[in-house]
Design a protein around this motif. Structure first.
Motif, PDB file in Angstrom:
ATOM      1  N   ALA A 177      -4.405   0.336   1.554  1.00 46.95           N
ATOM      2  CA  ALA A 177      -4.621   0.654   2.914  1.00 46.95           C
ATOM      3  C   ALA A 177      -4.675  -0.584   3.817  1.00 46.95           C
ATOM      4  N   HIS A 180      -1.301  -2.239   4.190  1.00 48.12           N
ATOM      5  CA  HIS A 180      -0.485  -1.622   5.009  1.00 48.12           C
ATOM      6  C   HIS A 180      -0.947  -1.906   6.680  1.00 48.12           C
ATOM      7  N   THR A 186       4.130  -1.107   1.024  1.00 46.98           N
ATOM      8  CA  THR A 186       3.274  -0.665  -0.029  1.00 46.98           C
ATOM      9  C   THR A 186       3.989   0.050  -0.880  1.00 46.98           C
ATOM     10  N   PRO A 195      -0.088  10.892  -2.236  1.00 42.29           N
ATOM     11  CA  PRO A 195       0.380  11.047  -0.734  1.00 42.29           C
ATOM     12  C   PRO A 195      -0.708  10.372   0.300  1.00 42.29           C
ATOM     13  N   ALA A 196      -0.132   9.346   1.028  1.00 39.94           N
ATOM     14  CA  ALA A 196      -1.166   8.984   2.065  1.00 39.94           C
ATOM     15  C   ALA A 196      -0.202   8.030   3.151  1.00 39.94           C
ATOM     16  N   ASP A 197      -0.539   8.178   4.301  1.00 40.22           N
ATOM     17  CA  ASP A 197       0.170   7.231   5.320  1.00 40.22           C
ATOM     18  C   ASP A 197       0.256   6.097   5.312  1.00 40.22           C
ATOM     19  N   HIS A 198      -0.548   5.357   4.393  1.00 34.63           N
ATOM     20  CA  HIS A 198      -0.476   3.829   4.072  1.00 34.63           C
ATOM     21  C   HIS A 198       0.135   3.754   2.864  1.00 34.63           C
ATOM     22  N   HIS A 200       4.100   3.714   1.325  1.00 35.33           N
ATOM     23  CA  HIS A 200       5.517   3.927   1.624  1.00 35.33           C
ATOM     24  C   HIS A 200       6.245   4.345   0.548  1.00 35.33           C
TER      25      HIS A 200
END
Length: 224
Positions: A177, A180, A186, A195-198, A200
């Motif tokens: 996190a 990112h 990342t 899965p997470a927004d931070h 890639h």
């Protein structure tokens, strides 16, 4: 940074445990046993309570060590020496991984919540000695652990890397996190994606992922 190709990367940052060796080698099992024993002896608790505290401190503080330091004012050096006194011979070299790391353009560094001596033992038994330009352990972060932002700030400042030209490989999604947020690429290295927004990219095969970064390889996005 082009996060599909990493064309602009000049610094490659690797976590150590469960990143530069796979979880199925089970090295960390030995460390967990020794962590539990240390907590039992130091805090005078039984095994069940020691395991509960280890899990609690990992969730709330990032590592068991950080929790012991913050909750019990424990000196870290004796603990780290104790938990890292393990059998490294269960690790084995992985054909092609060293070649894939060597082929990366730019600097390669290790940043671990373990110590530098521990990291050196790991990479020696993985056949990766001499491939990295720097190795940073928790001692270089003044014992602040990932995922604390203060830990990344200390280590990245010490190294002098430019986050916007760096990428980090890490098995713990929490620890990606801050990189990112700093502008780094990342890559989550683990058997299963988180899965997470931070994050890639995800890969369960570090060697394969790094090999795909070569110019003659298929586009990265089609391989993951």
């Amino acid at each position: 940074m082009k996060i599909d190709t990493f064309d602009d990367v000049d610094t490659w940052v690797f976590d150590l445990d469960h990143t530069l060796y796979p979880p199925h080698m089970r090295l960390f099992d030995q460390i967990e046993v020794r962590m539990t024993a240390w907590v039992m002896q130091t805090l005078d608790v039984d095994e069940a309570e020691a395991d509960r505290l280890r899990a609690l401190y990992w969730r709330e503080h990032g590592t068991t060590l950080a929790g012991l330091m913050r909750e019990h004012d424990m000196d870290p050096e004796g603990y780290l020496d104790h938990v890292h006194d393990i059998d490294f011979s269960i690790l084995s070299p992985e054909p092609g991984l060293a070649d894939a790391i060597v082929a990366l353009p730019g600097r390669k560094i290790i940043y671990t919540n373990g110590t530098r001596p521990y990291a050196k033992n790991v990479i020696e038994n993985r056949g990766l000695s001499g491939l990295f330009d720097a190795i940073y352990g928790i001692e270089h972060a003044d014992y602040h652990p990932k995922p604390d932002s203060a830990a990344f700030d200390r280590v990245f400042t010490l190294d002098g890397l430019s986050p916007e030209r760096a990428v980090m490989f890490e098995d713990d999604p929490r620890n990606l996190a801050v990189p990112h947020a700093l502008g780094m690429g990342t890559v989550h290295v683990a058997p299963e994606p988180a899965p997470a927004d931070h994050i890639h990219h995800h890969t369960s095969d570090l060697r394969g992922f790094l090999t795909q970064l070569r110019p003659d390889s298929a586009p990265l996005s089609s391989q993951l």
